[in-house]
Write an enzyme that holds these catalytic residues in place. Structure first.
Site, PDB file in Angstrom:
ATOM      1  N   GLY A  13       0.672  -1.146  -0.007  1.00 30.20           N
ATOM      2  CA  GLY A  13       0.031   0.039  -0.076  1.00 30.20           C
ATOM      3  C   GLY A  13       0.846   1.213   0.034  1.00 30.20           C
ATOM      4  O   GLY A  13       0.658   2.266   0.680  1.00 30.20           O
ATOM      5  N   SER A  15       1.410   3.398  -2.556  1.00 27.62           N
ATOM      6  CA  SER A  15       1.317   4.503  -3.500  1.00 27.62           C
ATOM      7  C   SER A  15       1.019   5.944  -2.957  1.00 27.62           C
ATOM      8  O   SER A  15       1.030   6.908  -3.679  1.00 27.62           O
ATOM      9  CB  SER A  15       0.080   3.707  -4.574  1.00 27.62           C
ATOM     10  N   SER A  16       0.576   5.927  -1.629  1.00 26.42           N
ATOM     11  CA  SER A  16       0.121   7.429  -1.016  1.00 26.42           C
ATOM     12  C   SER A  16       0.066   7.078   0.426  1.00 26.42           C
ATOM     13  O   SER A  16       0.323   6.075   0.963  1.00 26.42           O
ATOM     14  CB  SER A  16      -1.340   7.585  -1.552  1.00 26.42           C
ATOM     15  N   GLY A  17      -0.218   8.153   1.105  1.00 26.62           N
ATOM     16  CA  GLY A  17      -0.253   8.289   2.425  1.00 26.62           C
ATOM     17  C   GLY A  17       0.687   7.703   3.341  1.00 26.62           C
ATOM     18  O   GLY A  17       1.932   7.903   3.066  1.00 26.62           O
ATOM     19  N   ASP A  54      -2.000  -7.507  -5.233  1.00 25.43           N
ATOM     20  CA  ASP A  54      -3.326  -7.577  -4.532  1.00 25.43           C
ATOM     21  C   ASP A  54      -3.219  -8.560  -3.551  1.00 25.43           C
ATOM     22  O   ASP A  54      -3.120  -9.570  -3.675  1.00 25.43           O
ATOM     23  CB  ASP A  54      -4.364  -7.909  -5.628  1.00 25.43           C
ATOM     24  N   SER A 132      -1.155  -1.410  12.603  1.00 26.83           N
ATOM     25  CA  SER A 132      -2.359  -1.596  13.356  1.00 26.83           C
ATOM     26  C   SER A 132      -3.089  -0.112  13.608  1.00 26.83           C
ATOM     27  O   SER A 132      -3.042   0.546  12.707  1.00 26.83           O
ATOM     28  CB  SER A 132      -2.208  -2.140  14.792  1.00 26.83           C
ATOM     29  N   TYR A 146     -14.293  -2.540  11.392  1.00 22.85           N
ATOM     30  CA  TYR A 146     -12.683  -2.315  11.084  1.00 22.85           C
ATOM     31  C   TYR A 146     -11.834  -2.466  12.146  1.00 22.85           C
ATOM     32  O   TYR A 146     -10.532  -3.056  12.491  1.00 22.85           O
ATOM     33  CB  TYR A 146     -12.472  -0.763  10.682  1.00 22.85           C
ATOM     34  N   SER A 147     -12.444  -1.902  13.582  1.00 21.18           N
ATOM     35  CA  SER A 147     -11.637  -2.259  14.798  1.00 21.18           C
ATOM     36  C   SER A 147     -11.341  -3.485  15.035  1.00 21.18           C
ATOM     37  O   SER A 147     -10.197  -4.104  15.461  1.00 21.18           O
ATOM     38  CB  SER A 147     -12.235  -1.664  16.000  1.00 21.18           C
ATOM     39  N   LYS A 150      -8.231  -4.655  13.079  1.00 16.77           N
ATOM     40  CA  LYS A 150      -7.059  -4.284  13.984  1.00 16.77           C
ATOM     41  C   LYS A 150      -6.822  -5.307  15.245  1.00 16.77           C
ATOM     42  O   LYS A 150      -5.715  -5.372  15.434  1.00 16.77           O
ATOM     43  CB  LYS A 150      -7.131  -3.034  13.976  1.00 16.77           C
ATOM     44  N   THR A 181      -4.538  11.816   6.085  1.00 18.73           N
ATOM     45  CA  THR A 181      -4.315  10.860   4.728  1.00 18.73           C
ATOM     46  C   THR A 181      -5.715  10.944   4.128  1.00 18.73           C
ATOM     47  O   THR A 181      -6.520  11.697   4.448  1.00 18.73           O
ATOM     48  CB  THR A 181      -3.684   9.374   5.038  1.00 18.73           C
TER      49      THR A 181
END
Length: 271
Positions: A13, A15-17, A54, A132, A146-147, A150, A181
């Protein structure tokens, strides 16, 4: 490896941020960096070699690792940064949507780890840094799914670290709080919206946007990843930024009832 030649790193990941900032920080520190993105981007940028991958696809992950090994001959560091977010009431997401989130945030991490471990074992060492979040150790209303991903990464990472120490491989966690971001803009929305959550969901969206505006720069997290990657005696967890450190301390030392009340107040939820 050594300080002047810390080795070869993969950053997912990138490509950004946070991923891009991390790739740059590692490259500046002397790592040979391979960054990944789901879609093809410029093949090389500021000394960082970009490859497509991917993390939800076994063949794609295997191809990435084969390419890095063919070009660099080894893998000393894996930074699992690729992930996605989801904001909404927990019951607003179908099990299919929940499964898709876990496919990226949890099983993507597991795929990448499984793919690099044979090379790291042959080398007799390596470091794995899993991104995380503070939401990996505190409650996260309207980010429950989402949490939970993590929380899963936290349990997996800490357990895995004990398994891999005999091979000279360490696994550590980096836990950011809000970071400036495009995360908020890229949040997935529930696939079965319920009117009863409209007001709370809108309120949480506004709260997240405001928090992101005041959040840490991606470079703050990147520098924490660099520290976690190069620490000769690594800790299990590295809080990234002032807010993350504060939340971590509060979670450890403040009584549960007081923490619960403070959390709800901060999020604008009825106490």
């Amino acid at each position: 490896m050594n300080k002047t030649n810390p080795g070869v790193a993969i950053v997912t990941g990138a490509s950004s941020g946070i991923g891009l900032a991390t790739a740059k920080a590692l490259q500046n520190a002397g790592f040979r960096v391979f960054g990944t993105s789901r879609r093809a981007v410029s093949e090389k940028s500021d000394g960082i070699t970009m490859l497509t991958c991917d993390v939800t696809d076994d063949a794609s992950v295997a191809k990435l690792v084969d390419e890095v090994l063919a070009e660099a001959g080894r893998i000393d560091l894996l930074v699992n940064n690729a992930g996605m977010g989801l904001l909404g009431g927990a019951e607003e997401s179908s099990t299919a949507q929940a499964r898709a989130l876990f496919e990226v945030n949890v099983f993507g991490v597991i795929r990448m780890v499984n793919a690099v471990l044979p090379a790291m074992r042959r080398q007799g060492g390596g470091r794995i840094v899993n991104l995380s979040s503070v939401q990996g150790f505190i409650p996260a209303p309207y980010f429950a799914l989402y949490s939970s991903t993590k929380h899963a990464v936290e349990g997996y990472s800490e357990s895995l670290d004990h398994e891999l120490r005999p091979f000279g491989i360490r696994v550590v966690l980096v836990e950011p709080a809000y970071t400036r971001t495009s995360f908020e803009d890229n949040l997935a929305r529930p696939d079965q919206l319920l009117d009863i959550y409209d007001a709370a969901r809108a309120g949480m969206t506004t709260a997240v946007r405001k928090a992101m505006e005041k959040g840490d720069a991606p470079e703050v997290v990147a520098n924490t990843v660099l520290a976690a990657a190069t620490d000769p005696t690594p800790k299990r967890r590295y809080a990234a930024g002032k807010m993350a450190r504060q939340v971590s301390l509060l979670r450890r030392f403040v009584p549960a009832s007081a923490f619960d009340k403070s959390l709800r107040k901060q999020l604008g939820l009825p106490v």
